[in-house]
Design a protein around this motif. Structure first.
Motif, PDB file in Angstrom:
ATOM      1  N   MET A 178      -6.413   1.703  -8.143  1.00 37.94           N
ATOM      2  CA  MET A 178      -6.595   3.353  -7.550  1.00 37.94           C
ATOM      3  C   MET A 178      -7.658   4.183  -7.360  1.00 37.94           C
ATOM      4  O   MET A 178      -8.338   3.363  -6.819  1.00 37.94           O
ATOM      5  CB  MET A 178      -6.348   3.919  -9.133  1.00 37.94           C
ATOM      6  CG  MET A 178      -5.233   3.957  -9.587  1.00 37.94           C
ATOM      7  SD  MET A 178      -3.380   4.366  -8.880  1.00 37.94           S
ATOM      8  CE  MET A 178      -4.229   6.180  -8.900  1.00 37.94           C
ATOM      9  N   THR A 179      -7.080   4.642  -6.501  1.00 39.68           N
ATOM     10  CA  THR A 179      -8.653   5.497  -5.340  1.00 39.68           C
ATOM     11  C   THR A 179      -8.471   6.951  -5.880  1.00 39.68           C
ATOM     12  O   THR A 179      -7.155   7.755  -6.258  1.00 39.68           O
ATOM     13  CB  THR A 179      -8.481   5.260  -4.124  1.00 39.68           C
ATOM     14  OG1 THR A 179      -7.208   5.919  -3.566  1.00 39.68           O
ATOM     15  CG2 THR A 179      -8.363   3.648  -3.471  1.00 39.68           C
ATOM     16  N   ASN A 183      -2.888   6.612  -4.805  1.00 36.05           N
ATOM     17  CA  ASN A 183      -4.004   7.768  -4.779  1.00 36.05           C
ATOM     18  C   ASN A 183      -3.952   8.274  -5.450  1.00 36.05           C
ATOM     19  O   ASN A 183      -2.563   8.417  -5.924  1.00 36.05           O
ATOM     20  CB  ASN A 183      -4.538   7.790  -3.853  1.00 36.05           C
ATOM     21  CG  ASN A 183      -5.348   9.226  -3.387  1.00 36.05           C
ATOM     22  OD1 ASN A 183      -4.604  10.287  -3.815  1.00 36.05           O
ATOM     23  ND2 ASN A 183      -6.713   8.843  -3.681  1.00 36.05           N
ATOM     24  N   ALA A 184      -4.857   8.381  -6.858  1.00 35.02           N
ATOM     25  CA  ALA A 184      -4.659   9.304  -8.217  1.00 35.02           C
ATOM     26  C   ALA A 184      -3.268  10.384  -7.399  1.00 35.02           C
ATOM     27  O   ALA A 184      -2.774  11.149  -7.957  1.00 35.02           O
ATOM     28  CB  ALA A 184      -5.436   9.766  -8.225  1.00 35.02           C
ATOM     29  N   GLU A 185      -3.713  11.044  -5.799  1.00 35.45           N
ATOM     30  CA  GLU A 185      -4.153  12.559  -6.001  1.00 35.45           C
ATOM     31  C   GLU A 185      -1.887  12.211  -5.145  1.00 35.45           C
ATOM     32  O   GLU A 185      -0.811  12.794  -4.991  1.00 35.45           O
ATOM     33  CB  GLU A 185      -4.178  13.351  -4.473  1.00 35.45           C
ATOM     34  CG  GLU A 185      -5.361  14.248  -5.316  1.00 35.45           C
ATOM     35  CD  GLU A 185      -6.324  15.355  -4.736  1.00 35.45           C
ATOM     36  OE1 GLU A 185      -5.314  14.667  -3.316  1.00 35.45           O
ATOM     37  OE2 GLU A 185      -6.928  15.760  -4.993  1.00 35.45           O
ATOM     38  N   CYS A 205       1.001  -1.274  -0.350  1.00 37.39           N
ATOM     39  CA  CYS A 205       0.216  -0.307   0.015  1.00 37.39           C
ATOM     40  C   CYS A 205       0.724   1.318   0.120  1.00 37.39           C
ATOM     41  O   CYS A 205       1.733   1.268   0.978  1.00 37.39           O
ATOM     42  CB  CYS A 205      -1.057   0.215   1.254  1.00 37.39           C
ATOM     43  SG  CYS A 205      -2.013   1.710   0.854  1.00 37.39           S
ATOM     44  N   LEU A 206       0.711   2.087  -1.054  1.00 38.29           N
ATOM     45  CA  LEU A 206       1.284   3.175  -0.902  1.00 38.29           C
ATOM     46  C   LEU A 206       0.508   4.360  -0.697  1.00 38.29           C
ATOM     47  O   LEU A 206       0.911   5.788  -0.329  1.00 38.29           O
ATOM     48  CB  LEU A 206       1.419   3.777  -2.504  1.00 38.29           C
ATOM     49  CG  LEU A 206       1.962   2.405  -3.720  1.00 38.29           C
ATOM     50  CD1 LEU A 206       2.766   2.708  -5.009  1.00 38.29           C
ATOM     51  CD2 LEU A 206       3.823   2.408  -2.957  1.00 38.29           C
ATOM     52  N   VAL A 207      -0.877   4.165   0.497  1.00 37.15           N
ATOM     53  CA  VAL A 207      -1.534   5.509   0.952  1.00 37.15           C
ATOM     54  C   VAL A 207      -1.655   5.210   2.341  1.00 37.15           C
ATOM     55  O   VAL A 207      -2.234   3.821   2.553  1.00 37.15           O
ATOM     56  CB  VAL A 207      -2.661   5.606   0.393  1.00 37.15           C
ATOM     57  CG1 VAL A 207      -3.869   6.301   0.839  1.00 37.15           C
ATOM     58  CG2 VAL A 207      -2.813   5.458  -1.819  1.00 37.15           C
ATOM     59  N   PRO A 208      -1.080   5.826   3.390  1.00 33.46           N
ATOM     60  CA  PRO A 208      -0.846   5.664   4.367  1.00 33.46           C
ATOM     61  C   PRO A 208      -2.446   5.933   5.135  1.00 33.46           C
ATOM     62  O   PRO A 208      -2.377   4.366   6.344  1.00 33.46           O
ATOM     63  CB  PRO A 208      -0.440   7.251   4.665  1.00 33.46           C
ATOM     64  CG  PRO A 208      -0.120   7.839   4.214  1.00 33.46           C
ATOM     65  CD  PRO A 208      -0.182   7.015   2.587  1.00 33.46           C
ATOM     66  N   SER A 209      -3.695   6.024   4.522  1.00 36.13           N
ATOM     67  CA  SER A 209      -4.514   5.970   5.329  1.00 36.13           C
ATOM     68  C   SER A 209      -5.695   4.424   4.995  1.00 36.13           C
ATOM     69  O   SER A 209      -6.354   4.239   5.372  1.00 36.13           O
ATOM     70  CB  SER A 209      -6.290   7.114   4.655  1.00 36.13           C
ATOM     71  OG  SER A 209      -6.227   6.952   3.190  1.00 36.13           O
ATOM     72  N   LEU A 210      -5.162   4.135   3.862  1.00 34.17           N
ATOM     73  CA  LEU A 210      -5.019   3.205   3.038  1.00 34.17           C
ATOM     74  C   LEU A 210      -4.770   2.132   3.607  1.00 34.17           C
ATOM     75  O   LEU A 210      -4.933   0.501   4.044  1.00 34.17           O
ATOM     76  CB  LEU A 210      -5.467   2.500   2.064  1.00 34.17           C
ATOM     77  CG  LEU A 210      -6.300   3.786   1.402  1.00 34.17           C
ATOM     78  CD1 LEU A 210      -6.283   3.659  -0.430  1.00 34.17           C
ATOM     79  CD2 LEU A 210      -7.669   3.328   1.180  1.00 34.17           C
ATOM     80  N   THR A 211      -3.435   1.916   4.340  1.00 37.06           N
ATOM     81  CA  THR A 211      -2.853   0.994   4.677  1.00 37.06           C
ATOM     82  C   THR A 211      -3.675   0.756   5.987  1.00 37.06           C
ATOM     83  O   THR A 211      -3.586  -0.352   6.515  1.00 37.06           O
ATOM     84  CB  THR A 211      -0.829   1.326   5.260  1.00 37.06           C
ATOM     85  OG1 THR A 211      -0.179   1.442   4.043  1.00 37.06           O
ATOM     86  CG2 THR A 211      -0.758   0.613   5.936  1.00 37.06           C
ATOM     87  N   GLU A 212      -3.880   1.462   7.049  1.00 43.38           N
ATOM     88  CA  GLU A 212      -4.966   1.594   7.961  1.00 43.38           C
ATOM     89  C   GLU A 212      -5.388   0.695   8.021  1.00 43.38           C
ATOM     90  O   GLU A 212      -6.455  -0.178   8.556  1.00 43.38           O
ATOM     91  CB  GLU A 212      -4.952   3.152   8.776  1.00 43.38           C
ATOM     92  CG  GLU A 212      -5.457   2.508  10.414  1.00 43.38           C
ATOM     93  CD  GLU A 212      -5.771   3.990  10.451  1.00 43.38           C
ATOM     94  OE1 GLU A 212      -5.919   4.074  12.441  1.00 43.38           O
ATOM     95  OE2 GLU A 212      -5.989   4.781  10.541  1.00 43.38           O
ATOM     96  N   ALA A 213      -6.694   1.357   7.017  1.00 45.05           N
ATOM     97  CA  ALA A 213      -8.191   0.308   6.501  1.00 45.05           C
ATOM     98  C   ALA A 213      -7.593  -1.068   6.304  1.00 45.05           C
ATOM     99  O   ALA A 213      -7.719  -2.095   6.464  1.00 45.05           O
ATOM    100  CB  ALA A 213      -7.865   0.998   5.751  1.00 45.05           C
ATOM    101  N   ILE A 214      -5.953  -1.248   5.700  1.00 42.65           N
ATOM    102  CA  ILE A 214      -5.860  -2.652   5.087  1.00 42.65           C
ATOM    103  C   ILE A 214      -5.592  -3.662   6.275  1.00 42.65           C
ATOM    104  O   ILE A 214      -6.276  -5.134   5.911  1.00 42.65           O
ATOM    105  CB  ILE A 214      -4.832  -2.628   4.236  1.00 42.65           C
ATOM    106  CG1 ILE A 214      -5.144  -2.466   2.451  1.00 42.65           C
ATOM    107  CG2 ILE A 214      -4.450  -4.617   3.799  1.00 42.65           C
ATOM    108  CD1 ILE A 214      -3.932  -1.965   1.629  1.00 42.65           C
TER     109      ILE A 214
END
Length: 245
Positions: free
Chosen positions: A92-93, A71-73, A14-23
């Motif tokens: 992608m999100t 994530n796109a941003e 995961c390259l997105v901190p918030s989604l790392t937490e979700a996963i």
């Protein structure tokens, strides 16, 4: 009894901190890699692959992921393209509203084998009828040198709008307008909402530039992350916003 499904992946980076937490909250054994900025959960013990903007793609590929979450941003299009060219599936999100974020999270969790984890149910419930502070007019800086603020069609802007905060720059043509010092000083807002990330604003770094507005210091994680923090974001943010009144 909730129905379970088989995950579509076995090794996730995961390259997105918030989604790392979700996963991690949904299917931690599947998570094998994350960025250096992935700070939640605090006890996460996985391989680190560099930053969100400049990940070490060799390290990512060495982990042999069958799914990379981006994530796109937050992540560069060229890195996403390179991973896909190497044969890696990239999820992608790009949510611009709370509802889009919740839907995205549901689809991602389904990929992980649990489409409706308890934390996601809590997040959906929290945003059904959130508390509000408004209406109150505000400006929301995210950076300085140069000053940048929330503009149109942003996730954080929708979070605040649902809590009763009217963003003065919500109708701007840019999503993240850059402002001159003169524009900053002239901004006619009741509040200047100052998150602690991506720029770490504080009492001595930020409020002095906005003489017409009362400063409201808020948690950047609860304002900009979409994941388990959404379950407590309404209460946390409203309490912080009310403290500025």
């Amino acid at each position: 009894m909730r129905a379970s499904v088989s995950p579509t992946c076995r090794r996730v980076v995961c390259l997105v901190p918030s989604l790392t937490e979700a996963i991690a909250a949904t299917a931690r054994p599947l998570l094998v890699g994350a960025t250096d900025w992935c700070s939640h959960p605090a006890d996460l013990d996985v391989a680190r692959v560099g930053g969100t903007k400049w990940p070490d793609l060799d390290r990512v590929l060495a982990l042999e992921p069958d799914l990379v979450v981006a994530n796109a941003e937050e992540n560069r299009a060229e890195d996403v393209a390179a991973l896909r060219a190497a044969g890696v599936r990239v999820w992608m999100t790009a949510p611009a509203t709370v509802d889009e974020a919740l839907d995205t999270l549901g689809r991602l969790c389904a990929e992980l084998g649990d489409p409706d984890p308890a934390w996601l149910r809590d997040a959906r419930a929290a945003w059904q009828d959130p508390p509000t502070v408004g209406p109150v007019d505000a400006v929301v800086p995210i950076w300085r040198r140069p000053w940048m603020v929330l503009g149109r069609d942003t996730f954080a802007g929708d979070v605040l709008a649902r809590l009763g905060v009217r963003n003065l720059f919500a109708g701007h043509t840019d999503r993240y307008p850059k402002l001159s010092r003169e524009q900053v000083a002239a901004a006619d807002a009741e509040l200047v909402v100052l998150p602690d990330e991506p720029y770490a604003f504080g009492p001595d770094d930020g409020p002095e530039a906005w003489p017409r507005a009362r400063p409201a210091f808020v948690s950047g994680r609860h304002l900009t992350w979409y994941g388990p923090s959404l379950a407590e974001a309404p209460e946390v943010l409203v309490e912080q916003l009310r403290a500025a009144h």
